[in-house]
Design an enzyme around this catalytic site. Structure first.
Site, PDB file in Angstrom:
ATOM      1  N   GLY A  99      36.610  55.589  39.612  1.00 36.86           N
ATOM      2  CA  GLY A  99      36.730  54.133  39.727  1.00 36.86           C
ATOM      3  C   GLY A  99      35.423  53.461  39.375  1.00 36.86           C
ATOM      4  N   ASN A 100      35.310  52.192  39.637  1.00 34.60           N
ATOM      5  CA  ASN A 100      34.039  51.492  39.410  1.00 34.60           C
ATOM      6  C   ASN A 100      33.871  50.382  40.438  1.00 34.60           C
ATOM      7  OD1 ASN A 100      35.000  48.848  38.214  1.00 34.60           O
ATOM      8  ND2 ASN A 100      35.998  50.325  36.861  1.00 34.60           N
ATOM      9  N   ARG A 101      32.724  49.698  40.390  1.00 36.48           N
ATOM     10  CA  ARG A 101      32.363  48.783  41.471  1.00 36.48           C
ATOM     11  C   ARG A 101      32.855  47.351  41.279  1.00 36.48           C
ATOM     12  NH1 ARG A 101      26.103  49.865  41.861  1.00 36.48           N
ATOM     13  NH2 ARG A 101      26.223  47.910  43.006  1.00 36.48           N
TER      14      ARG A 101
ATOM     15  N   ALA B 296      37.460  45.477  34.797  1.00 31.24           N
ATOM     16  CA  ALA B 296      36.559  46.562  34.394  1.00 31.24           C
ATOM     17  C   ALA B 296      37.435  47.802  34.219  1.00 31.24           C
ATOM     18  CB  ALA B 296      35.503  46.792  35.461  1.00 31.24           C
TER      19      ALA B 296
END
Ligand code: C5P
Length: 410
Positions: free
Chosen positions: A220-222, A286
């Site tokens: 995943g990402n932030r 994102a």
């Protein structure tokens, strides 16, 4: 590029600050200082509740002007009657705006000084909500806020984060500096109405994607999704028919927006294409660039010293939308989060993905980027660019949607 103004942001403005009865009232003291620093003169009116948290004397010392606390103060009425005070103001700022005060303003009450002033003034009103997150998210409060928005009231915040009672969620009063920035960005009284998006369909993607490695782990990402959600909310307020395709985030659905929740890049791709045709596509998500070739059916065991993941490219949703032959699309907007050479990389993406506009921001700097409530960014299009100085994401979203509406016309 639009040059930064050197003049104090609120020079010469007469601001009536109405303070509601919440613990955040203490922050309104600093707001008085910030407003004065920005060139405004400030008069303060307090509700009974506000006086339980902070004293009128403190506001008097900071504003340098008498503070009004009651409709029924004969001496104060003789000096400047409440109707005169309502006329004096170039703009009215309600901070903190509690759930109860918002409800009373939405219903046009005139049962105390602050509600009466807000009803009597013809100046633009800005409210800065602050309350427990459950009270903020309650449909009654959301409906009241929407009613006020519908009447042209500017809503600044609230921000997401720790609350006074030890819980966390959307309900924190915006920081005084952010409130001043939002006020400075709001259209002055008498300004022409902002461009509307009535009759247009807008598809927005927001948040991260999660690419499953096995039944318990993912890549995943932030990304928090805050920017995309604020853009969707702003477009809906301007009358657009908005579909928000959201990755896994914990954010309330903005009023008037149709939300589709997804998890992976492929699911986001499918949901975006299912939402087309549209007039505008804004890719604020994102999206993961790579996903496991084959997610493991069972939890991956730590059996060796190292583990190589076999990843394959995800579909580039934005590029595919821009290249799609769904004729109705008039504007495709992408985002670029960069850690260096922001302008150069953003312009390359604008061309490579054949976009109409790209909005770039530098990530990895303090006070901006993925998890922050504020950000600074620059929008680029083929023959122009516009810089958006650091401001709350809700304000930036509004300004960006305004730019998008302008570019649509030109
Ligand atoms: O190339 P890069 O990932 O930096 O581009 C970012 C932009 O492209 C964002 O607008 C993002 O939403 C979009 N994107 C996409 N699909 C991908 C990767 C990025 O739509 N697979």
């Amino acid at each position: 590029m639009v040059p930064a103004s050197k003049e104090p942001a609120l020079k010469g403005q007469r601001i009536l600050l109405c303070v509601g009865g919440g613990i955040a009232a203490y922050k309104a003291l600093e707001l008085v200082r910030r407003l004065r620093d920005a060139g405004a003169s400030v008069q303060v009116a307090m509700t009974d509740g506000a006086q339980q948290f902070v004293t009128a004397l403190s506001f008097q010392a900071l504003s340098g002007l008498p503070v009004r606390t009651s409709l029924w103060d004969a001496a104060a009425e003789q000096a400047m009657g409440h109707l005169e005070l309502a006329r004096w103001a170039d703009r009215v700022v309600v901070a903190p705006a509690t759930a109860d005060l918002i409800a009373r303003l939405a219903h046009g009450h005139a049962d105390d000084l602050v509600a009466t002033l807000c009803l009597a003034t013809t100046a633009p009103i800005s409210i800065c909500p602050a309350m427990n997150h459950r009270m903020w998210l309650h449909p009654a409060t959301q409906a009241n806020v929407e009613a006020l928005r519908g009447r042209g009231v500017q809503v600044i915040g609230p921000e997401d984060g720790p609350l006074a009672e030890g819980e966390s969620g959307p309900g924190r009063l915006s920081e005084p500096a952010d409130i001043v920035a939002a006020l400075a960005g709001a259209a002055p009284a008498g300004a022409p109405p902002r461009p509307r998006l009535h009759g247009l369909k807008v598809v927005v993607s927001a948040g991260p994607t999660y690419e499953d490695l096995d039944p318990v782990r993912y890549l995943g990402n932030r990304s928090s999704g805050k920017m995309g959600f604020a853009i969707a909310a702003s477009a809906a307020r301007r009358g657009a028919d908005v579909v928000l395709v959201a990755g896994p985030v914990h954010l309330p659905t903005p009023a008037g927006v149709k939300r589709v929740d997804v998890r992976s890049a492929q699911q986001m791709h499918d949901a975006v294409f299912a939402a087309l045709p549209a007039d505008i596509y804004i890719g604020a998500a994102a999206v993961a660039d790579y996903t496991p070739r084959e997610p493991a059916a069972n939890k991956i065991k730590k059996s060796s010293e190292s583990l190589a993941l076999d990843l394959v490219r995800t579909p580039d949703i934005l590029a595919e939308v821009a290249a799609s032959t769904q004729g109705r699309l008039r504007l495709v907007v992408g985002f670029a989060a960069e850690t260096e050479k922001v302008a150069e990389y953003a312009r390359k993406k604008l061309e490579a993905k054949r976009l109409d506009m790209i909005v770039a921001n530098r990530v990895g700097v303090a006070g901006g980027g993925f998890e922050s409530d504020s950000n600074a960014m620059t929008a680029y299009w083929a023959d122009g660019e516009r810089e958006f100085p650091s401001a709350p994401k809700t304000q930036l979203a509004d300004e960006l949607v305004e730019l998008i509406a302008e570019r649509l016309k030109s």
